[in-house]
Scaffold this motif. Structure first.
Motif, PDB file in Angstrom:
ATOM      1  N   GLY A 146     -58.427  47.475 -93.474  1.00  0.00           N
ATOM      2  CA  GLY A 146     -58.993  48.605 -92.750  1.00  0.00           C
ATOM      3  C   GLY A 146     -59.273  49.827 -93.602  1.00  0.00           C
ATOM      4  N   MET A 147     -59.233  49.697 -94.921  1.00  0.00           N
ATOM      5  CA  MET A 147     -59.480  50.835 -95.796  1.00  0.00           C
ATOM      6  C   MET A 147     -60.241  50.371 -97.035  1.00  0.00           C
ATOM      7  N   GLY A 148     -61.233  51.152 -97.478  1.00  0.00           N
ATOM      8  CA  GLY A 148     -61.982  50.815 -98.667  1.00  0.00           C
ATOM      9  C   GLY A 148     -61.161  50.994 -99.929  1.00  0.00           C
ATOM     10  N   PRO A 149     -61.528  50.309-101.022  1.00  0.00           N
ATOM     11  CA  PRO A 149     -60.746  50.387-102.257  1.00  0.00           C
ATOM     12  C   PRO A 149     -60.673  51.788-102.855  1.00  0.00           C
ATOM     13  N   PHE A 150     -61.774  52.547-102.857  1.00  0.00           N
ATOM     14  CA  PHE A 150     -61.756  53.897-103.422  1.00  0.00           C
ATOM     15  C   PHE A 150     -60.933  54.851-102.559  1.00  0.00           C
ATOM     16  N   THR A 151     -61.020  54.667-101.252  1.00  0.00           N
ATOM     17  CA  THR A 151     -60.211  55.491-100.346  1.00  0.00           C
ATOM     18  C   THR A 151     -58.727  55.219-100.556  1.00  0.00           C
ATOM     19  N   LEU A 152     -58.376  53.949-100.746  1.00  0.00           N
ATOM     20  CA  LEU A 152     -56.982  53.600-100.998  1.00  0.00           C
ATOM     21  C   LEU A 152     -56.492  54.222-102.302  1.00  0.00           C
ATOM     22  N   LEU A 153     -57.320  54.186-103.348  1.00  0.00           N
ATOM     23  CA  LEU A 153     -56.942  54.806-104.614  1.00  0.00           C
ATOM     24  C   LEU A 153     -56.764  56.313-104.456  1.00  0.00           C
ATOM     25  N   ALA A 154     -57.643  56.941-103.659  1.00  0.00           N
ATOM     26  CA  ALA A 154     -57.528  58.379-103.443  1.00  0.00           C
ATOM     27  C   ALA A 154     -56.218  58.726-102.741  1.00  0.00           C
ATOM     28  N   TRP A 155     -55.903  58.017-101.664  1.00  0.00           N
ATOM     29  CA  TRP A 155     -54.644  58.254-100.955  1.00  0.00           C
ATOM     30  C   TRP A 155     -53.448  58.029-101.877  1.00  0.00           C
TER      31      TRP A 155
END
Length: 315
Positions: free
Chosen positions: A30-39
Protein backbone atom coordinates in the motif's frame (compact mmCIF):
# COMPACT_ATOMS: atom_id res chain seq x y z
CA UNK A 1 37.05 2.44 18.99
CA UNK A 2 39.38 -0.52 18.41
CA UNK A 3 39.44 -2.67 15.28
CA UNK A 4 37.77 -5.54 17.17
CA UNK A 5 35.02 -3.26 18.44
CA UNK A 6 34.52 -1.85 14.94
CA UNK A 7 34.19 -5.36 13.51
CA UNK A 8 31.62 -6.26 16.17
CA UNK A 9 29.65 -3.08 15.41
CA UNK A 10 29.63 -3.85 11.68
CA UNK A 11 28.47 -7.42 12.41
CA UNK A 12 25.54 -6.08 14.48
CA UNK A 13 24.68 -3.69 11.65
CA UNK A 14 24.60 -6.59 9.20
CA UNK A 15 22.17 -8.48 11.46
CA UNK A 16 19.91 -5.43 11.65
CA UNK A 17 20.07 -4.92 7.89
CA UNK A 18 19.19 -8.58 7.42
CA UNK A 19 15.77 -7.70 8.84
CA UNK A 20 15.39 -4.73 6.47
CA UNK A 21 14.37 -6.94 3.52
CA UNK A 22 11.45 -8.33 5.53
CA UNK A 23 10.47 -4.86 6.80
CA UNK A 24 10.67 -3.28 3.33
CA UNK A 25 8.56 -6.11 1.93
CA UNK A 26 5.96 -5.38 4.61
CA UNK A 27 6.15 -1.62 4.09
CA UNK A 28 5.55 -1.88 0.33
CA UNK A 29 2.00 -3.07 1.01
CA UNK A 30 0.00 0.00 0.00
CA UNK A 31 2.96 2.38 -0.26
CA UNK A 32 5.31 3.32 -3.10
CA UNK A 33 9.05 2.64 -2.78
CA UNK A 34 10.10 6.32 -2.73
CA UNK A 35 7.42 7.18 -0.19
CA UNK A 36 8.61 4.33 2.02
CA UNK A 37 12.21 5.59 1.79
CA UNK A 38 11.04 9.10 2.69
CA UNK A 39 9.14 7.90 5.77
CA UNK A 40 11.99 5.65 6.84
CA UNK A 41 14.83 8.14 6.65
CA UNK A 42 13.01 11.33 7.63
CA UNK A 43 11.83 9.59 10.80
CA UNK A 44 15.36 8.32 11.45
CA UNK A 45 16.73 11.83 10.94
CA UNK A 46 14.13 13.27 13.31
CA UNK A 47 15.31 10.80 15.97
CA UNK A 48 19.05 11.29 15.53
CA UNK A 49 19.41 14.99 14.64
CA UNK A 50 18.42 16.33 18.11
CA UNK A 51 20.93 13.99 19.77
CA UNK A 52 23.84 15.15 17.62
CA UNK A 53 22.63 18.63 16.72
CA UNK A 54 25.79 20.41 17.85
CA UNK A 55 28.00 18.30 15.59
CA UNK A 56 25.63 18.55 12.64
CA UNK A 57 25.29 22.32 13.05
CA UNK A 58 29.07 22.80 13.06
CA UNK A 59 29.61 20.79 9.84
CA UNK A 60 31.48 22.63 7.11
CA UNK A 61 30.49 22.76 3.44
CA UNK A 62 32.91 19.94 2.58
CA UNK A 63 31.30 17.56 5.09
CA UNK A 64 27.80 18.57 3.94
CA UNK A 65 28.78 17.92 0.31
CA UNK A 66 30.25 14.52 1.17
CA UNK A 67 27.08 13.62 3.12
CA UNK A 68 24.91 14.67 0.18
CA UNK A 69 26.94 12.49 -2.21
CA UNK A 70 26.82 9.50 0.14
CA UNK A 71 23.10 10.03 0.62
CA UNK A 72 22.44 10.14 -3.11
CA UNK A 73 24.48 6.98 -3.81
CA UNK A 74 22.70 5.12 -1.01
CA UNK A 75 19.35 6.44 -2.22
CA UNK A 76 20.05 4.99 -5.69
CA UNK A 77 21.08 1.68 -4.14
CA UNK A 78 17.98 1.47 -1.92
CA UNK A 79 15.70 2.50 -4.79
CA UNK A 80 17.03 -0.37 -6.92
CA UNK A 81 16.70 -2.80 -4.03
CA UNK A 82 13.24 -1.80 -2.90
CA UNK A 83 11.94 -1.79 -6.50
CA UNK A 84 13.46 -5.23 -7.04
CA UNK A 85 11.74 -6.51 -3.89
CA UNK A 86 8.39 -5.96 -5.58
CA UNK A 87 9.08 -8.87 -7.98
CA UNK A 88 11.52 -11.07 -6.04
CA UNK A 89 11.74 -12.60 -2.57
CA UNK A 90 13.42 -11.05 0.46
CA UNK A 91 15.75 -14.07 0.66
CA UNK A 92 16.93 -13.72 -2.95
CA UNK A 93 17.39 -9.97 -2.55
CA UNK A 94 19.55 -10.52 0.53
CA UNK A 95 21.90 -12.96 -1.17
CA UNK A 96 22.13 -10.92 -4.38
CA UNK A 97 22.96 -7.76 -2.47
CA UNK A 98 25.79 -9.62 -0.72
CA UNK A 99 27.55 -9.79 -4.09
CA UNK A 100 28.88 -6.32 -3.23
CA UNK A 101 31.69 -8.10 -1.34
CA UNK A 102 32.99 -9.17 -4.76
CA UNK A 103 32.45 -5.77 -6.36
CA UNK A 104 34.49 -4.01 -3.64
CA UNK A 105 37.86 -5.60 -4.54
CA UNK A 106 37.08 -5.29 -8.25
CA UNK A 107 36.49 -1.56 -7.86
CA UNK A 108 39.61 -1.32 -5.70
CA UNK A 109 41.56 -2.94 -8.53
CA UNK A 110 40.09 -0.52 -11.07
CA UNK A 111 41.18 2.41 -8.88
CA UNK A 112 44.55 1.24 -7.49
CA UNK A 113 45.54 -1.33 -10.16
CA UNK A 114 46.34 -3.84 -7.42
CA UNK A 115 45.53 -7.34 -8.66
CA UNK A 116 43.16 -9.38 -6.47
CA UNK A 117 44.63 -12.40 -4.70
CA UNK A 118 43.69 -16.02 -5.38
CA UNK A 119 41.05 -16.08 -2.62
CA UNK A 120 39.29 -13.08 -4.16
CA UNK A 121 39.35 -14.65 -7.62
CA UNK A 122 37.89 -17.90 -6.28
CA UNK A 123 35.26 -15.92 -4.38
CA UNK A 124 34.29 -14.08 -7.56
CA UNK A 125 33.87 -17.35 -9.47
CA UNK A 126 31.71 -18.89 -6.73
CA UNK A 127 29.61 -15.76 -6.34
CA UNK A 128 28.99 -15.37 -10.06
CA UNK A 129 27.87 -19.01 -10.24
CA UNK A 130 25.50 -18.47 -7.33
CA UNK A 131 24.11 -15.30 -8.88
CA UNK A 132 23.43 -17.19 -12.10
CA UNK A 133 21.46 -19.86 -10.22
CA UNK A 134 19.47 -17.27 -8.29
CA UNK A 135 18.66 -14.98 -11.20
CA UNK A 136 18.35 -17.34 -14.19
CA UNK A 137 15.03 -19.12 -14.26
CA UNK A 138 13.22 -21.02 -16.98
CA UNK A 139 14.32 -20.48 -20.58
CA UNK A 140 17.53 -18.80 -19.33
CA UNK A 141 15.76 -15.49 -18.73
CA UNK A 142 16.66 -13.06 -15.97
CA UNK A 143 14.14 -12.04 -13.35
CA UNK A 144 13.82 -8.25 -13.52
CA UNK A 145 13.71 -7.83 -9.75
CA UNK A 146 16.85 -9.92 -9.28
CA UNK A 147 18.73 -7.84 -11.86
CA UNK A 148 17.78 -4.65 -9.99
CA UNK A 149 19.06 -6.14 -6.72
CA UNK A 150 22.32 -7.08 -8.43
CA UNK A 151 22.73 -3.53 -9.75
CA UNK A 152 22.04 -2.32 -6.24
CA UNK A 153 24.89 -4.50 -4.96
CA UNK A 154 27.29 -2.74 -7.34
CA UNK A 155 26.13 0.69 -6.17
CA UNK A 156 26.45 -0.60 -2.58
CA UNK A 157 30.13 -1.34 -3.22
CA UNK A 158 30.63 2.21 -4.53
CA UNK A 159 29.03 3.54 -1.35
CA UNK A 160 31.37 1.48 0.86
CA UNK A 161 34.47 2.81 -0.91
CA UNK A 162 33.24 6.40 -0.76
CA UNK A 163 32.33 6.07 2.92
CA UNK A 164 35.74 4.61 3.70
CA UNK A 165 37.41 7.57 1.99
CA UNK A 166 35.24 10.31 3.49
CA UNK A 167 35.15 8.87 7.03
CA UNK A 168 38.95 9.12 7.27
CA UNK A 169 38.86 12.83 6.44
CA UNK A 170 35.70 14.01 8.20
CA UNK A 171 33.75 13.25 11.36
CA UNK A 172 32.04 9.90 10.77
CA UNK A 173 29.14 10.61 13.12
CA UNK A 174 28.29 13.88 11.37
CA UNK A 175 28.50 12.16 7.99
CA UNK A 176 26.12 9.45 9.16
CA UNK A 177 23.49 11.83 10.57
CA UNK A 178 23.49 14.18 7.58
CA UNK A 179 23.49 11.26 5.15
CA UNK A 180 20.26 9.98 6.69
CA UNK A 181 18.65 13.39 6.22
CA UNK A 182 19.69 13.62 2.58
CA UNK A 183 18.34 10.12 1.78
CA UNK A 184 14.99 11.10 3.29
CA UNK A 185 15.01 14.35 1.31
CA UNK A 186 15.68 12.53 -1.98
CA UNK A 187 12.92 10.05 -1.16
CA UNK A 188 10.49 12.89 -0.45
CA UNK A 189 11.31 14.67 -3.72
CA UNK A 190 10.97 11.57 -5.90
CA UNK A 191 7.89 10.47 -3.96
CA UNK A 192 6.06 13.68 -4.87
CA UNK A 193 7.32 13.58 -8.47
CA UNK A 194 6.62 9.93 -9.32
CA UNK A 195 4.14 8.65 -6.72
CA UNK A 196 1.13 9.63 -4.67
CA UNK A 197 2.43 10.12 -1.11
CA UNK A 198 0.50 8.17 1.50
CA UNK A 199 0.58 7.19 5.19
CA UNK A 200 1.62 3.71 6.37
CA UNK A 201 -1.35 1.33 6.51
CA UNK A 202 -2.26 -0.49 9.70
CA UNK A 203 -0.04 -1.94 12.40
CA UNK A 204 2.17 -3.84 9.95
CA UNK A 205 2.88 -0.70 7.91
CA UNK A 206 3.85 1.37 10.95
CA UNK A 207 5.90 -1.53 12.36
CA UNK A 208 7.84 -1.69 9.11
CA UNK A 209 8.48 2.07 9.01
CA UNK A 210 9.51 2.35 12.67
CA UNK A 211 11.72 -0.76 12.48
CA UNK A 212 13.42 0.49 9.33
CA UNK A 213 13.91 3.96 10.83
CA UNK A 214 15.26 2.94 14.24
CA UNK A 215 17.17 -0.32 13.65
CA UNK A 216 18.20 -0.20 10.02
CA UNK A 217 18.69 3.54 9.53
CA UNK A 218 19.35 5.44 12.77
CA UNK A 219 21.52 2.69 14.26
CA UNK A 220 22.77 0.99 11.10
CA UNK A 221 23.94 3.89 8.96
CA UNK A 222 25.48 5.92 11.78
CA UNK A 223 27.27 2.93 13.28
CA UNK A 224 28.58 1.85 9.86
CA UNK A 225 29.94 5.31 9.12
CA UNK A 226 31.64 5.60 12.52
CA UNK A 227 33.08 2.06 12.55
CA UNK A 228 34.43 2.17 8.99
CA UNK A 229 37.12 4.58 10.15
CA UNK A 230 38.71 1.77 12.18
CA UNK A 231 38.58 -1.11 9.69
CA UNK A 232 39.00 -1.81 5.97
CA UNK A 233 36.47 -1.99 3.10
CA UNK A 234 37.40 -5.64 2.43
CA UNK A 235 36.77 -6.57 6.08
CA UNK A 236 33.42 -4.80 6.02
CA UNK A 237 32.41 -6.74 2.93
CA UNK A 238 33.17 -10.03 4.68
CA UNK A 239 31.27 -9.06 7.85
CA UNK A 240 28.26 -8.02 5.77
CA UNK A 241 28.12 -11.63 4.55
CA UNK A 242 25.97 -12.25 7.65
CA UNK A 243 23.26 -10.01 6.18
CA UNK A 244 21.81 -12.46 3.58
CA UNK A 245 21.82 -15.30 6.10
CA UNK A 246 19.54 -13.35 8.44
CA UNK A 247 17.51 -12.05 5.49
CA UNK A 248 16.76 -15.64 4.46
CA UNK A 249 16.03 -16.61 8.09
CA UNK A 250 13.58 -13.73 8.62
CA UNK A 251 11.98 -14.38 5.22
CA UNK A 252 11.42 -18.02 6.10
CA UNK A 253 10.12 -17.38 9.65
CA UNK A 254 7.76 -14.48 8.92
CA UNK A 255 6.93 -14.72 5.20
CA UNK A 256 7.25 -18.47 4.63
CA UNK A 257 9.60 -17.90 1.67
CA UNK A 258 11.24 -20.92 0.04
CA UNK A 259 13.98 -20.55 -2.58
CA UNK A 260 13.77 -24.05 -4.01
CA UNK A 261 16.70 -26.39 -4.69
CA UNK A 262 18.24 -24.18 -7.40
CA UNK A 263 17.81 -21.06 -5.28
CA UNK A 264 19.34 -22.55 -2.15
CA UNK A 265 22.27 -23.92 -4.15
CA UNK A 266 22.84 -20.45 -5.60
CA UNK A 267 22.58 -18.91 -2.13
CA UNK A 268 25.17 -21.35 -0.77
CA UNK A 269 27.54 -20.54 -3.63
CA UNK A 270 27.18 -16.80 -3.02
CA UNK A 271 27.76 -17.19 0.70
CA UNK A 272 30.73 -19.47 0.01
CA UNK A 273 32.16 -16.93 -2.40
CA UNK A 274 31.74 -14.15 0.15
CA UNK A 275 33.55 -16.16 2.84
CA UNK A 276 36.31 -17.40 0.52
CA UNK A 277 37.01 -13.89 -0.76
CA UNK A 278 37.72 -12.82 2.83
CA UNK A 279 40.48 -15.38 3.36
CA UNK A 280 44.00 -14.00 3.68
CA UNK A 281 47.13 -15.65 2.26
CA UNK A 282 49.49 -17.26 4.77
CA UNK A 283 52.48 -15.11 5.81
CA UNK A 284 54.94 -17.64 4.37
CA UNK A 285 53.41 -17.32 0.91
CA UNK A 286 53.29 -13.57 1.16
CA UNK A 287 57.10 -13.34 1.65
CA UNK A 288 59.17 -13.02 -1.52
CA UNK A 289 61.54 -15.88 -2.35
CA UNK A 290 65.23 -15.09 -1.67
CA UNK A 291 67.41 -14.34 -4.68
CA UNK A 292 69.73 -17.10 -5.80
CA UNK A 293 73.37 -16.23 -5.06
CA UNK A 294 76.07 -17.02 -7.65
CA UNK A 295 77.52 -20.47 -7.07
CA UNK A 296 74.86 -21.45 -4.50
CA UNK A 297 71.62 -23.39 -4.70
CA UNK A 298 68.38 -21.70 -3.69
CA UNK A 299 68.13 -23.90 -0.59
CA UNK A 300 71.55 -22.76 0.63
CA UNK A 301 70.57 -19.14 -0.09
CA UNK A 302 67.60 -19.56 2.23
CA UNK A 303 69.95 -20.82 4.98
CA UNK A 304 72.13 -17.75 4.54
CA UNK A 305 69.09 -15.46 4.89
CA UNK A 306 68.02 -17.31 8.05
CA UNK A 307 71.45 -16.91 9.67
CA UNK A 308 71.61 -13.23 8.74
CA UNK A 309 68.16 -12.65 10.21
CA UNK A 310 69.19 -14.29 13.46
CA UNK A 311 72.14 -11.94 13.87
CA UNK A 312 70.38 -8.75 12.69
CA UNK A 313 71.38 -5.27 13.73
CA UNK A 314 67.96 -4.38 15.10
CA UNK A 315 67.60 -1.44 12.76
Amino acid sequence: MTKKTADLAIALVSVGWGSSYLLMKMGLDGMGPFTLLAWRFLLAFALTAPLFWRRARSADLKTIGQSALLGFVMFVMLSLLITGLQTTTASSAGFLTSAMVVFVPLLQFAITRRKPNLATVCGIVLTMGGIALLTLRHSLTFEFGSVLCLLGAFVYAVHILLTNRFARRSDGLTLGVLQIGFIGLFGLIFGFLLETPSMPRGASGWTAVVGLAVICSAFGFIMQTVAQKYTTPERIGVLFSLEPVFAALFGFLFLGEMLGIQGYLGALLILGGVLVSGLKPSPSRALPRPPRLPGRSRRSSERVRTVDAGSGTGA
